[in-house]
Write a protein that holds these residues in place. Structure first.
Motif, PDB file in Angstrom:
ATOM      1  N   GLU A 100       0.839  -1.193   0.000  1.00 55.87           N
ATOM      2  CA  GLU A 100       0.000   0.000   0.000  1.00 55.87           C
ATOM      3  C   GLU A 100       0.875   1.245   0.000  1.00 55.87           C
ATOM      4  O   GLU A 100       2.045   1.196   0.376  1.00 55.87           O
ATOM      5  CB  GLU A 100      -0.926   0.015   1.221  1.00 55.87           C
ATOM      6  CG  GLU A 100      -0.193   0.076   2.542  1.00 55.87           C
ATOM      7  CD  GLU A 100      -1.148   0.168   3.731  1.00 55.87           C
ATOM      8  OE1 GLU A 100      -2.249   0.718   3.543  1.00 55.87           O
ATOM      9  OE2 GLU A 100      -0.766  -0.285   4.821  1.00 55.87           O
ATOM     10  N   VAL A 101       0.286   2.369  -0.391  1.00 54.86           N
ATOM     11  CA  VAL A 101       0.974   3.652  -0.406  1.00 54.86           C
ATOM     12  C   VAL A 101       0.079   4.683   0.274  1.00 54.86           C
ATOM     13  O   VAL A 101      -1.127   4.778  -0.037  1.00 54.86           O
ATOM     14  CB  VAL A 101       1.294   4.115  -1.838  1.00 54.86           C
ATOM     15  CG1 VAL A 101       1.815   5.556  -1.830  1.00 54.86           C
ATOM     16  CG2 VAL A 101       2.304   3.200  -2.486  1.00 54.86           C
ATOM     17  N   GLU A 102       0.662   5.422   1.221  1.00 56.96           N
ATOM     18  CA  GLU A 102      -0.018   6.555   1.830  1.00 56.96           C
ATOM     19  C   GLU A 102       0.679   7.825   1.373  1.00 56.96           C
ATOM     20  O   GLU A 102       1.908   7.907   1.397  1.00 56.96           O
ATOM     21  CB  GLU A 102       0.028   6.462   3.352  1.00 56.96           C
ATOM     22  CG  GLU A 102      -0.673   7.622   4.039  1.00 56.96           C
ATOM     23  CD  GLU A 102      -0.550   7.546   5.556  1.00 56.96           C
ATOM     24  OE1 GLU A 102      -0.894   8.547   6.218  1.00 56.96           O
ATOM     25  OE2 GLU A 102      -0.091   6.498   6.068  1.00 56.96           O
ATOM     26  N   VAL A 103      -0.083   8.822   0.939  1.00 56.38           N
ATOM     27  CA  VAL A 103       0.475  10.074   0.440  1.00 56.38           C
ATOM     28  C   VAL A 103       0.203  11.174   1.458  1.00 56.38           C
ATOM     29  O   VAL A 103      -0.961  11.390   1.860  1.00 56.38           O
ATOM     30  CB  VAL A 103      -0.110  10.457  -0.928  1.00 56.38           C
ATOM     31  CG1 VAL A 103       0.533  11.746  -1.445  1.00 56.38           C
ATOM     32  CG2 VAL A 103       0.105   9.330  -1.942  1.00 56.38           C
ATOM     33  N   ARG A 104       1.266  11.883   1.885  1.00 55.22           N
ATOM     34  CA  ARG A 104       1.123  12.977   2.838  1.00 55.22           C
ATOM     35  C   ARG A 104       1.700  14.256   2.232  1.00 55.22           C
ATOM     36  O   ARG A 104       2.576  14.203   1.373  1.00 55.22           O
ATOM     37  CB  ARG A 104       1.850  12.658   4.149  1.00 55.22           C
ATOM     38  CG  ARG A 104       1.288  11.457   4.892  1.00 55.22           C
ATOM     39  CD  ARG A 104       2.119  11.162   6.127  1.00 55.22           C
ATOM     40  NE  ARG A 104       1.603   9.985   6.833  1.00 55.22           N
ATOM     41  CZ  ARG A 104       2.211   9.413   7.873  1.00 55.22           C
ATOM     42  NH1 ARG A 104       3.379   9.920   8.318  1.00 55.22           N
ATOM     43  NH2 ARG A 104       1.678   8.361   8.467  1.00 55.22           N
ATOM     44  N   GLU A 105       1.212  15.372   2.753  1.00 54.95           N
ATOM     45  CA  GLU A 105       1.703  16.662   2.268  1.00 54.95           C
ATOM     46  C   GLU A 105       3.017  17.012   2.946  1.00 54.95           C
ATOM     47  O   GLU A 105       3.192  16.793   4.158  1.00 54.95           O
ATOM     48  CB  GLU A 105       0.684  17.771   2.530  1.00 54.95           C
ATOM     49  CG  GLU A 105       1.108  19.116   1.974  1.00 54.95           C
ATOM     50  CD  GLU A 105       0.042  20.181   2.148  1.00 54.95           C
ATOM     51  OE1 GLU A 105       0.302  21.327   1.740  1.00 54.95           O
ATOM     52  OE2 GLU A 105      -1.060  19.851   2.671  1.00 54.95           O
ATOM     53  N   GLY A 106       3.962  17.556   2.151  1.00 53.82           N
ATOM     54  CA  GLY A 106       5.252  17.949   2.682  1.00 53.82           C
ATOM     55  C   GLY A 106       5.587  19.373   2.299  1.00 53.82           C
ATOM     56  O   GLY A 106       4.706  20.175   1.945  1.00 53.82           O
ATOM     57  N   GLU A 107       6.876  19.681   2.339  1.00 54.98           N
ATOM     58  CA  GLU A 107       7.347  21.012   2.005  1.00 54.98           C
ATOM     59  C   GLU A 107       7.278  21.229   0.491  1.00 54.98           C
ATOM     60  O   GLU A 107       7.230  20.274  -0.292  1.00 54.98           O
ATOM     61  CB  GLU A 107       8.791  21.183   2.474  1.00 54.98           C
ATOM     62  CG  GLU A 107       8.950  21.047   3.984  1.00 54.98           C
ATOM     63  CD  GLU A 107       8.233  22.158   4.726  1.00 54.98           C
ATOM     64  OE1 GLU A 107       8.184  23.298   4.186  1.00 54.98           O
ATOM     65  OE2 GLU A 107       7.687  21.890   5.820  1.00 54.98           O
ATOM     66  N   PRO A 108       7.286  22.501   0.063  1.00 56.50           N
ATOM     67  CA  PRO A 108       7.334  22.780  -1.389  1.00 56.50           C
ATOM     68  C   PRO A 108       8.553  22.118  -2.027  1.00 56.50           C
ATOM     69  O   PRO A 108       9.557  21.849  -1.351  1.00 56.50           O
ATOM     70  CB  PRO A 108       7.429  24.301  -1.450  1.00 56.50           C
ATOM     71  CG  PRO A 108       6.846  24.766  -0.150  1.00 56.50           C
ATOM     72  CD  PRO A 108       7.200  23.722   0.873  1.00 56.50           C
ATOM     73  N   ALA A 109       8.449  21.860  -3.310  1.00 55.94           N
ATOM     74  CA  ALA A 109       9.547  21.195  -4.042  1.00 55.94           C
ATOM     75  C   ALA A 109      10.827  22.001  -3.907  1.00 55.94           C
ATOM     76  O   ALA A 109      10.803  23.227  -4.047  1.00 55.94           O
ATOM     77  CB  ALA A 109       9.178  21.021  -5.504  1.00 55.94           C
ATOM     78  N   PRO A 110      11.963  21.363  -3.632  1.00 59.50           N
ATOM     79  CA  PRO A 110      13.235  22.075  -3.500  1.00 59.50           C
ATOM     80  C   PRO A 110      13.742  22.557  -4.839  1.00 59.50           C
ATOM     81  O   PRO A 110      13.188  22.229  -5.897  1.00 59.50           O
ATOM     82  CB  PRO A 110      14.159  21.011  -2.913  1.00 59.50           C
ATOM     83  CG  PRO A 110      13.599  19.723  -3.431  1.00 59.50           C
ATOM     84  CD  PRO A 110      12.108  19.908  -3.475  1.00 59.50           C
ATOM     85  N   ALA A 111      14.814  23.313  -4.788  1.00 60.98           N
ATOM     86  CA  ALA A 111      15.441  23.783  -6.024  1.00 60.98           C
ATOM     87  C   ALA A 111      15.970  22.602  -6.807  1.00 60.98           C
ATOM     88  O   ALA A 111      16.056  21.472  -6.311  1.00 60.98           O
ATOM     89  CB  ALA A 111      16.561  24.762  -5.679  1.00 60.98           C
ATOM     90  N   ALA A 112      16.322  22.867  -8.046  1.00 59.06           N
ATOM     91  CA  ALA A 112      16.826  21.804  -8.927  1.00 59.06           C
ATOM     92  C   ALA A 112      17.973  21.057  -8.258  1.00 59.06           C
ATOM     93  O   ALA A 112      18.875  21.657  -7.676  1.00 59.06           O
ATOM     94  CB  ALA A 112      17.292  22.408 -10.245  1.00 59.06           C
ATOM     95  N   GLY A 113      17.920  19.743  -8.348  1.00 58.98           N
ATOM     96  CA  GLY A 113      18.989  18.921  -7.776  1.00 58.98           C
ATOM     97  C   GLY A 113      18.599  18.326  -6.438  1.00 58.98           C
ATOM     98  O   GLY A 113      19.184  17.322  -6.010  1.00 58.98           O
ATOM     99  N   GLY A 114      17.600  18.914  -5.734  1.00 56.14           N
ATOM    100  CA  GLY A 114      17.168  18.368  -4.456  1.00 56.14           C
ATOM    101  C   GLY A 114      16.145  17.262  -4.643  1.00 56.14           C
ATOM    102  O   GLY A 114      15.578  17.089  -5.726  1.00 56.14           O
TER     103      GLY A 114
END
Length: 949
Positions: free
Chosen positions: A884-898
């Protein structure tokens, strides 16, 4: 373990196919090739494409001696890629292979085998033996080329010894005579003293040789500037003119010294450090210090200077012959090397010859065909081979005091491409095609630039440079095995009779009886009607003995094959050969074609590099780096070699080694196993009509896979159209390895194995597998003809599909599966999947899980991706093969490369389904099947209802 384990296993739809995992190509391919011959696959293809646009790849003739090597194998495989891909693009693309069956190597072999017996045979008898030798190797090479899977009209190839072809050669000669391009003249040409024949530029190889470099003072007679004589108080006879040469043996033929009209020359007085004598000599002013330093002359001074044109018509005496000759002007003289004064022997040099014509100098060449000095040379040289004479000339000059300096010089020198020995320039009466007559050179360059497409593009610049610089083409050879130049010599005045009309008379004779008629029949029986000497009007003739250059023969194939009896059509769509043919067949073909028809014989040229080893070295027996094409085919199979060739950029030299063949074998195994997997899951697919599949039952991932397949089709068809076979290989192999084996097929296993055999979910998956098999088999057919045919044969394709994949055409993209928005969404899903799989590796390493199915995953996504991933949560679990997969909200997408996603994973708390091995919350809910998940309960219950037993 449940007592129901065995029956549950039997309810799975496990792959089953007779398409073997072990290819056994060395045994399987010959049997398939025999089947193609029995069923006349080539004839079927011609009939299937009849009426379609024609695109002919015209085969450049390989030489009929010896087994094929990796270079000729590469060439034939590339040609087969082109022809097969053109046919599958819907074109009528016939392929008529050919052989160059005349020429010196065959004659050499025959003469060597005959030994002393050769002297008792006439030319007609020698030609009979040459024909037998050539045809023997045609049969050998034909078998070897067919073994590579090359499809063509092998039962009726073109041979340059065929009567039809010989007539075509002379027909081209007649046209060139009519256009006034052909002439006979005493000119210096490259001459092989070993083979005793003239050579063309294309028959030369250049390698380093060490020659004696001589600085020689020629005694002056007259013409020394008066100011120098007055300033020095000397007479003209006190002066010398210093020349430089690396061919001392040509000095007996010296008849002039050339200077540049605009260069500055100095009169130099120096004291010779060896003899102590004061010497006065003429040198290029810019070279005085350099030349003096060569002999460590410390005491020297300039008496005066003048321009070269002031020395014109000055006279000097030959250092060892009673001959007074002039100083002449020539623009090619330079002060980069030597002395600025060029020893000129019109009988032994191209530029010297042109200067000789301007000044009407005698053309001396006291050297016989074997390279030995004749009685015209000084008696102390007569009978010596020219290279053996060099030390004698040096010794004579040293003794007479005319030698300033001798030093060895290593430089690039022309060698015969057949016997590998150094050649000489020697003036003889030869037949030529004048490349500047009627602007043949200019019109040829115009065709090269504007009428021909070049693959790769640098081919154009290469042949332009060669055509721009090439001298007149010497087309006569002094041998027996070839097509004669049908020139008649007048017995009264020795004039030559060779016109367009007489050539066409012999063309018709050769078409009927072959060129052998020239050698076997008395001249009286073959004379053209009303033949008269153009000079004296005589009617008594002899047959002259020259034959045509083999490059003229092969270069005439546009007439003999394309526009001749094979009716392939003129011009050809493509000529394809190695890069050496820019100075060989490509050039002889376009020169004869432009001269006789006004246009190039080809619309495009594809050039490939040479075969080298993995270190970039040329293959040679001495280096022990030769990879035998015949043995490699017998050991690994033709399809493995073809896959290897397709993977390489032919525009560069092609590196072939046992390692590269092994790498191709691994790639082939991957491709074959993927086809096996497809077929293994399509065993029952023929039981229903694919058109009955409800496309609404296709899963989201099926739509994605078909969309990806569309892109593969576009990329591969584009690569085929550009003849970039390495891009065909890389794109398909990437699709097999990444999108299919590592993703789609892996994800599909659960549906294929565990769903109802005839249920909509499994049928939807099979529909996609069927499409994958159909499309990929056709796309790979030009490269892997045997494997594609084998795979094609295991899956009935229904009405409208040919029995052989090679009668099919390439697939087209299906626009129903194009969806840019879906592909963008799947880009996010694939990135999330990569993050999840990376996290699972840690659980595997610490033994928390054994497979992805045992894992439960929490993925933290940035707000921009949250809604999409939550909506696709079950799909994400499916493509990651996790519980199974649970999806949670996180921080905004980091800059390129992160990292875009963060993942935590743990062992699933659900039970394991005994049948499908997935961990699901529904395992154990059914009392009758407590070890199964809900899906598997449904499937086994349905199967039990259909088969109560």
């Amino acid at each position: 373990m449940s007592t129901n384990a065995k029956p549950y296993k039997e309810t799975l739809n496990l792959p089953a196919t007779e398409f073997a995992m072990k290819a056994n190509l060395p045994a399987r391919e010959p049997a398939m090739q025999e089947s193609w011959r029995e069923h006349d696959l080539y004839g079927q293809l011609r009939r299937a494409r009849k009426g379609s646009p024609v695109r002919v790849l015209h085969d450049g003739p390989p030489y009929a001696n010896g087994d094929i090597h990796m270079g000729t194998a590469l060439n034939k495989m590339l040609k087969d890629f082109v022809v097969r891909s053109l046919s599958m693009r819907g074109f009528d693309s016939p392929y008529v292979p050919g052989w160059d069956t005349h020429g010196l190597p065959i004659e050499h072999k025959v003469m060597k085998d005959l030994g002393s017996k050769a002297q008792a045979l006439d030319r007609a008898e020698i030609r009979d033996l040459c024909r037998v030798e050539a045809l023997k190797w045609v049969d050998v090479q034909r078998t070897q080329f067919r073994r590579l899977g090359v499809l063509g009209d092998w039962d009726d190839p073109y041979l340059t010894l065929d009567h039809r072809y010989e007539a075509g050669i002379v027909d081209v000669l007649a046209d060139l005579l009519e256009g006034e391009y052909v002439f006979r003249q005493l000119k210096p040409i490259h001459w092989c003293t070993s083979d005793q024949t003239a050579l063309a530029e294309a028959e030369l190889e250049y390698r380093d040789e060490t020659s004696p470099s001589l600085y020689v003072n020629f005694p002056m007679v007259a013409g020394v500037p008066a100011a120098w004589l007055q300033a020095d108080g000397s007479k003209a006879e006190d002066w010398r003119a210093m020349i430089w040469t690396t061919t001392p043996w040509t000095l007996p033929a010296n008849v002039a010294i050339a200077v540049h009209p605009d260069l500055v020359y100095a009169g130099v007085r120096y004291t010779d450090p060896e003899s102590g004598q004061v010497v006065r000599t003429i040198l290029g002013a810019d070279l005085v210090a350099k030349v003096m330093e060569l002999k460590k002359v410390a005491d020297f001074a300039e008496v005066g200077r003048c321009k070269g044109r002031e020395l014109e018509h000055a006279q000097y005496r030959h250092p060892f012959l009673d001959r007074v000759s002039p100083i002449v002007l020539a623009s090619y003289v330079s002060v980069e090397d030597g002395t600025g004064l060029v020893h000129t022997a019109p009988g032994h040099g191209g530029e010297d010859y042109q200067t000789g014509r301007v000044y009407q100098l005698p053309i001396l060449s006291p050297v016989d065909p074997a390279g030995k000095f004749t009685a015209e040379a000084p008696d102390w040289l007569v009978g010596l081979h020219v290279f053996a004479a060099n030390p004698k000339v040096v010794a004579h000059l040293r003794e007479s005091g005319d030698l300033y300096l001798e030093a060895p010089l290593t430089h690039s020198y022309p060698h015969c491409w057949r016997c590998k020995k150094p050649v000489i320039f020697r003036a003889t009466e030869q037949w030529f095609v004048g490349v500047d007559r009627n602007d043949l050179r200019g019109r040829t360059l115009e065709e090269i630039r504007n009428a021909v497409k070049w693959y790769p593009e640098w081919g154009q610049a290469r042949i332009e440079a060669m055509v721009s610089l090439r001298p007149d083409w010497c087309i006569s050879r002094q041998r027996s095995w070839g097509v004669p130049i049908p020139a008649l010599g007048c017995t009264a005045c020795n004039a030559q009779l060779l016109t367009a009309e007489t050539a066409r008379h012999f063309r018709d004779l050769f078409r009927k009886e072959g060129a052998d008629a020239w050698f076997s029949k008395p001249v009286e029986q073959i004379l053209p009607p009303d033949a008269k000497c153009p000079q004296c009007g005589g009617t008594s003739f002899r047959k002259e003995g020259d034959i045509l250059d083999v490059w003229f023969e092969s270069g005439s194939s546009h007439r003999a094959v394309l526009a001749g009896g094979f009716e392939l059509g003129f011009p050809a769509f493509m000529y394809l050969e190695g890069s050496d043919q820019h100075r060989g067949w490509f050039q002889s073909s376009i020169l004869t074609s432009v001269g006789s028809t006004g246009r190039a014989p080809f619309e495009s040229i594809l050039t490939h590099g040479f075969v080298v080893d993995d270190k970039g070295q040329k293959m040679s027996k001495s280096l022990g780096n030769v990879v035998s094409a015949v043995k490699a085919t017998e050991q690994h199979g033709a399809d493995v070699l073809r896959l290897m060739v397709s993977s390489m950029d032919y525009a560069d030299d092609v590196r072939i080694s046992e390692r590269s063949i092994k790498e191709a074998s691994e790639a082939y195994r991957k491709i074959r196993n993927t086809f096996r997997y497809l077929l293994g899951n399509l065993e029952d697919y023929a039981k229903f009509d694919p058109s009955t599949v409800d496309l609404a039952t296709l899963h989201e991932i099926d739509h994605w896979a078909l969309g990806q397949l569309n892109q593969v089709v576009r990329d591969v068809l584009g690569a085929y159209e550009r003849f970039e076979f390495y891009r065909v290989y890389s794109r398909i192999y990437q699709f097999f390895s990444v999108e299919l084996s590592s993703f789609y097929l892996d994800v599909l296993k659960d549906r294929l194995y565990a769903e109802e055999p005839l249920g909509p979910d499994r049928r939807a998956a099979q529909y996609v597998l069927y499409k994958l098999h159909d499309v990929l088999t056709r796309l790979l057919a030009p490269v892997l003809p045997h494997t594609a045919e084998e795979s094609w044969g295991y899956l009935p394709h229904g009405q409208g599909f040919p029995a052989s994949v090679h009668l099919a055409t390439f697939p087209e993209p299906d626009p129903r599966w194009d969806d840019p928005q879906r592909d963008s969404r799947w880009g996010v899903l694939r990135e999330a999947r990569d993050a999840i799989l990376k996290a699972l590796e840690g659980l595997r390493k610490d033994k928390t899980i054994g497979s992805a199915q045992e894992a439960a995953v929490v993925i933290t996504a940035p707000p921009a991706d949250l809604a999409s991933l939550q909506a696709d949560r079950d799909l994400l679990a499916t493509i990651c093969l996790v519980s199974e997969v649970e999806v949670r909200e996180g921080e905004p997408a980091p800059a390129a490369g992160g990292e875009r996603f963060r993942v935590t994973a743990a062992r699933s708390t659900y039970g394991k389904c005994e049948r499908c091995w997935n961990y699901r919350p529904t395992v154990g809910r059914d009392a009758e099947h407590p070890t199964l998940c809900e899906r598997c309960v449904r499937v086994v219950t349905a199967q039990a209802a259909k088969d109560p037993a």
